[in-house]
Design a protein around this motif. Sequence first.
Motif, PDB file in Angstrom:
ATOM      1  N   MET A  74      20.343  53.016  30.534  1.00  0.00           N
ATOM      2  CA  MET A  74      20.802  54.237  31.181  1.00  0.00           C
ATOM      3  C   MET A  74      21.393  53.946  32.554  1.00  0.00           C
ATOM      4  SD  MET A  74      20.337  56.734  29.118  1.00  0.00           S
ATOM      5  CE  MET A  74      20.398  58.144  30.217  1.00  0.00           C
ATOM      6  N   ARG A  75      20.746  53.044  33.275  1.00  0.00           N
ATOM      7  CA  ARG A  75      21.247  52.699  34.611  1.00  0.00           C
ATOM      8  C   ARG A  75      22.620  52.060  34.517  1.00  0.00           C
ATOM      9  NH1 ARG A  75      19.058  51.884  39.632  1.00  0.00           N
ATOM     10  NH2 ARG A  75      20.072  50.332  40.949  1.00  0.00           N
ATOM     11  N   ALA A  76      22.786  51.132  33.558  1.00  0.00           N
ATOM     12  CA  ALA A  76      24.081  50.489  33.388  1.00  0.00           C
ATOM     13  C   ALA A  76      25.130  51.506  32.980  1.00  0.00           C
ATOM     14  CB  ALA A  76      23.977  49.379  32.340  1.00  0.00           C
ATOM     15  N   LEU A  77      24.739  52.453  32.132  1.00  0.00           N
ATOM     16  CA  LEU A  77      25.678  53.488  31.714  1.00  0.00           C
ATOM     17  C   LEU A  77      26.116  54.329  32.895  1.00  0.00           C
ATOM     18  CD1 LEU A  77      27.129  54.946  29.425  1.00  0.00           C
ATOM     19  CD2 LEU A  77      25.082  56.333  29.088  1.00  0.00           C
ATOM     20  N   GLY A  78      25.166  54.650  33.804  1.00  0.00           N
ATOM     21  CA  GLY A  78      25.511  55.437  34.981  1.00  0.00           C
ATOM     22  C   GLY A  78      26.468  54.704  35.893  1.00  0.00           C
ATOM     23  N   ILE A  79      26.251  53.419  36.104  1.00  0.00           N
ATOM     24  CA  ILE A  79      27.154  52.634  36.955  1.00  0.00           C
ATOM     25  C   ILE A  79      28.528  52.527  36.325  1.00  0.00           C
ATOM     26  CG2 ILE A  79      27.542  50.335  37.911  1.00  0.00           C
ATOM     27  CD1 ILE A  79      24.545  50.035  38.225  1.00  0.00           C
ATOM     28  N   THR A  80      28.569  52.358  34.998  1.00  0.00           N
ATOM     29  CA  THR A  80      29.853  52.285  34.301  1.00  0.00           C
ATOM     30  C   THR A  80      30.624  53.592  34.434  1.00  0.00           C
ATOM     31  OG1 THR A  80      28.937  50.710  32.708  1.00  0.00           O
ATOM     32  CG2 THR A  80      30.959  51.848  32.083  1.00  0.00           C
ATOM     33  N   SER A  81      29.918  54.703  34.278  1.00  0.00           N
ATOM     34  CA  SER A  81      30.562  56.013  34.420  1.00  0.00           C
ATOM     35  C   SER A  81      31.079  56.216  35.845  1.00  0.00           C
ATOM     36  CB  SER A  81      29.576  57.127  34.054  1.00  0.00           C
ATOM     37  OG  SER A  81      29.124  56.991  32.731  1.00  0.00           O
ATOM     38  N   LEU A  82      30.281  55.794  36.816  1.00  0.00           N
ATOM     39  CA  LEU A  82      30.695  55.924  38.214  1.00  0.00           C
ATOM     40  C   LEU A  82      31.924  55.065  38.496  1.00  0.00           C
ATOM     41  CD1 LEU A  82      30.151  57.013  41.060  1.00  0.00           C
ATOM     42  CD2 LEU A  82      28.623  55.060  41.424  1.00  0.00           C
ATOM     43  N   ALA A  83      31.929  53.832  37.955  1.00  0.00           N
ATOM     44  CA  ALA A  83      33.072  52.941  38.148  1.00  0.00           C
ATOM     45  C   ALA A  83      34.323  53.526  37.511  1.00  0.00           C
ATOM     46  CB  ALA A  83      32.771  51.562  37.563  1.00  0.00           C
ATOM     47  N   ARG A  84      34.172  54.114  36.323  1.00  0.00           N
ATOM     48  CA  ARG A  84      35.329  54.706  35.641  1.00  0.00           C
ATOM     49  C   ARG A  84      35.871  55.895  36.433  1.00  0.00           C
ATOM     50  NH1 ARG A  84      32.932  56.248  31.444  1.00  0.00           N
ATOM     51  NH2 ARG A  84      33.093  54.271  30.297  1.00  0.00           N
ATOM     52  N   ALA A  85      34.968  56.740  36.929  1.00  0.00           N
ATOM     53  CA  ALA A  85      35.398  57.891  37.720  1.00  0.00           C
ATOM     54  C   ALA A  85      36.050  57.451  39.028  1.00  0.00           C
ATOM     55  CB  ALA A  85      34.205  58.801  38.006  1.00  0.00           C
ATOM     56  N   SER A  86      35.501  56.390  39.632  1.00  0.00           N
ATOM     57  CA  SER A  86      36.068  55.885  40.885  1.00  0.00           C
ATOM     58  C   SER A  86      37.487  55.373  40.674  1.00  0.00           C
ATOM     59  CB  SER A  86      35.181  54.764  41.440  1.00  0.00           C
ATOM     60  OG  SER A  86      33.868  55.221  41.672  1.00  0.00           O
ATOM     61  N   ALA A  87      37.698  54.626  39.591  1.00  0.00           N
ATOM     62  CA  ALA A  87      39.031  54.100  39.295  1.00  0.00           C
ATOM     63  C   ALA A  87      40.011  55.226  39.009  1.00  0.00           C
ATOM     64  CB  ALA A  87      38.957  53.141  38.107  1.00  0.00           C
ATOM     65  N   GLN A  88      39.560  56.245  38.283  1.00  0.00           N
ATOM     66  CA  GLN A  88      40.433  57.368  37.970  1.00  0.00           C
ATOM     67  C   GLN A  88      40.853  58.103  39.236  1.00  0.00           C
ATOM     68  OE1 GLN A  88      38.108  59.627  35.175  1.00  0.00           O
ATOM     69  NE2 GLN A  88      38.734  58.376  33.412  1.00  0.00           N
ATOM     70  N   ASP A  89      39.901  58.350  40.132  1.00  0.00           N
ATOM     71  CA  ASP A  89      40.223  59.052  41.376  1.00  0.00           C
ATOM     72  C   ASP A  89      41.109  58.204  42.281  1.00  0.00           C
ATOM     73  OD1 ASP A  89      38.903  61.383  40.767  1.00  0.00           O
ATOM     74  OD2 ASP A  89      37.012  60.751  41.667  1.00  0.00           O
ATOM     75  N   LEU A  90      40.876  56.887  42.289  1.00  0.00           N
ATOM     76  CA  LEU A  90      41.666  56.005  43.139  1.00  0.00           C
ATOM     77  C   LEU A  90      43.129  56.013  42.716  1.00  0.00           C
ATOM     78  CD1 LEU A  90      41.962  53.819  45.324  1.00  0.00           C
ATOM     79  CD2 LEU A  90      41.298  52.133  43.598  1.00  0.00           C
ATOM     80  N   PHE A  91      43.388  55.959  41.418  1.00  0.00           N
ATOM     81  CA  PHE A  91      44.762  55.883  40.934  1.00  0.00           C
ATOM     82  C   PHE A  91      45.411  57.255  40.765  1.00  0.00           C
ATOM     83  CE2 PHE A  91      43.055  51.755  39.508  1.00  0.00           C
ATOM     84  CZ  PHE A  91      44.002  50.933  40.086  1.00  0.00           C
ATOM     85  N   ASP A  92      44.645  58.316  40.960  1.00  0.00           N
ATOM     86  CA  ASP A  92      45.211  59.658  40.918  1.00  0.00           C
ATOM     87  C   ASP A  92      45.538  60.088  42.342  1.00  0.00           C
ATOM     88  OD1 ASP A  92      46.021  62.192  40.408  1.00  0.00           O
ATOM     89  OD2 ASP A  92      44.098  62.926  39.649  1.00  0.00           O
ATOM     90  N   GLN A  93      46.736  59.783  42.770  1.00  0.00           N
ATOM     91  CA  GLN A  93      47.131  60.066  44.147  1.00  0.00           C
ATOM     92  C   GLN A  93      47.632  61.495  44.342  1.00  0.00           C
ATOM     93  OE1 GLN A  93      46.864  57.782  47.002  1.00  0.00           O
ATOM     94  NE2 GLN A  93      45.380  57.219  45.408  1.00  0.00           N
ATOM     95  N   THR A  94      47.466  62.343  43.317  1.00  0.00           N
ATOM     96  CA  THR A  94      47.793  63.754  43.466  1.00  0.00           C
ATOM     97  C   THR A  94      46.643  64.533  44.088  1.00  0.00           C
ATOM     98  OG1 THR A  94      46.988  64.303  41.241  1.00  0.00           O
ATOM     99  CG2 THR A  94      49.318  63.649  41.458  1.00  0.00           C
ATOM    100  N   THR A  95      45.479  63.927  44.175  1.00  0.00           N
ATOM    101  CA  THR A  95      44.310  64.598  44.744  1.00  0.00           C
ATOM    102  C   THR A  95      44.060  64.111  46.166  1.00  0.00           C
ATOM    103  OG1 THR A  95      42.719  62.936  43.954  1.00  0.00           O
ATOM    104  CG2 THR A  95      43.285  64.726  42.444  1.00  0.00           C
ATOM    105  N   ALA A  96      43.461  64.979  46.959  1.00  0.00           N
ATOM    106  CA  ALA A  96      43.155  64.627  48.346  1.00  0.00           C
ATOM    107  C   ALA A  96      42.137  63.488  48.393  1.00  0.00           C
ATOM    108  CB  ALA A  96      42.618  65.851  49.089  1.00  0.00           C
ATOM    109  N   PHE A  97      41.122  63.550  47.527  1.00  0.00           N
ATOM    110  CA  PHE A  97      40.118  62.493  47.531  1.00  0.00           C
ATOM    111  C   PHE A  97      40.704  61.167  47.055  1.00  0.00           C
ATOM    112  CE2 PHE A  97      36.767  59.995  45.455  1.00  0.00           C
ATOM    113  CZ  PHE A  97      35.912  59.830  46.529  1.00  0.00           C
ATOM    114  N   GLY A  98      41.620  61.204  46.102  1.00  0.00           N
ATOM    115  CA  GLY A  98      42.257  59.971  45.647  1.00  0.00           C
ATOM    116  C   GLY A  98      43.005  59.278  46.772  1.00  0.00           C
ATOM    117  N   ARG A  99      43.665  60.052  47.616  1.00  0.00           N
ATOM    118  CA  ARG A  99      44.389  59.463  48.748  1.00  0.00           C
ATOM    119  C   ARG A  99      43.419  58.896  49.778  1.00  0.00           C
ATOM    120  NH1 ARG A  99      47.496  64.073  47.495  1.00  0.00           N
ATOM    121  NH2 ARG A  99      46.480  65.373  49.067  1.00  0.00           N
ATOM    122  N   LEU A 100      42.286  59.589  49.992  1.00  0.00           N
ATOM    123  CA  LEU A 100      41.269  59.061  50.899  1.00  0.00           C
ATOM    124  C   LEU A 100      40.654  57.782  50.338  1.00  0.00           C
ATOM    125  CD1 LEU A 100      39.490  59.342  53.421  1.00  0.00           C
ATOM    126  CD2 LEU A 100      37.944  60.790  52.077  1.00  0.00           C
TER     127      LEU A 100
END
Length: 224
Positions: A1-27
């Motif tokens: 479960m812990r590994a799954l949570g880190i994987t989900s967090l990493a996936r969400a982080s990558a998605q937000d980072l490469f989505d430069q249409t959002t304010a948080f993605g730009r930050l």
Amino acid sequence: MRALGITSLARASAQDLFDQTTAFGRLALVHVFMMAGDILVTVSLAGSLFFSVSPGEAKGKVLLYLLLTIAPFAIVSPVLGPLIDRSANGRRILVAVSAGVRVVLCWMMAEHLNSLWLFPLAFLLLVSSKLYVVTRGALVPEMARTDQFREHAAHLGDAGWPNAEEDDEKGFAGFNAQLTLLGTLVGLLAGSLGAGLLKGLGAPSVLVTASIVYVAATVASARL
């Protein structure tokens, strides 16, 4: 479960980072550049201050460096903290100023690695780094609310009422966790790059590279 949570967090982080249409993605993009530059500076200072001198000389430099790393907290908290709180509309400008100042300081440090000028320059660089950390902490809720308002507007019906959809908002803690994870990952990459440059070309080349990274951070912060 812990590994799954880190994987989900990493996936969400990558998605937000490469989505430069959002304010948080730009930050997040600014944060990645800032953390990479900070790691490169740390590698350069470690190589020039500690590993290039005798053990006896290194002790004094280690103590001085520790003092420099602690002193910015004493300045940022009582002085810059209230200034950031009062200048809510200028927080984005403060992030850009923090990055731009470090561009100049890294170039100057590369020229003065073997002189006493290195220490006040390193002190100013660390103060600007702490300025960014404090400002970023104030910007995360602001950026999160901006994105949430945008998402809510997209879910409003013609009558102005929210559509009956599942609410998938992320709290501020989730955004901070993403920034922490991104900073850790980019730190590993930047540390490896810095170590290679330090060994092959010397500490000045690491500082020049850090300066270039801070230029990218300055450009990215203009889009916040």
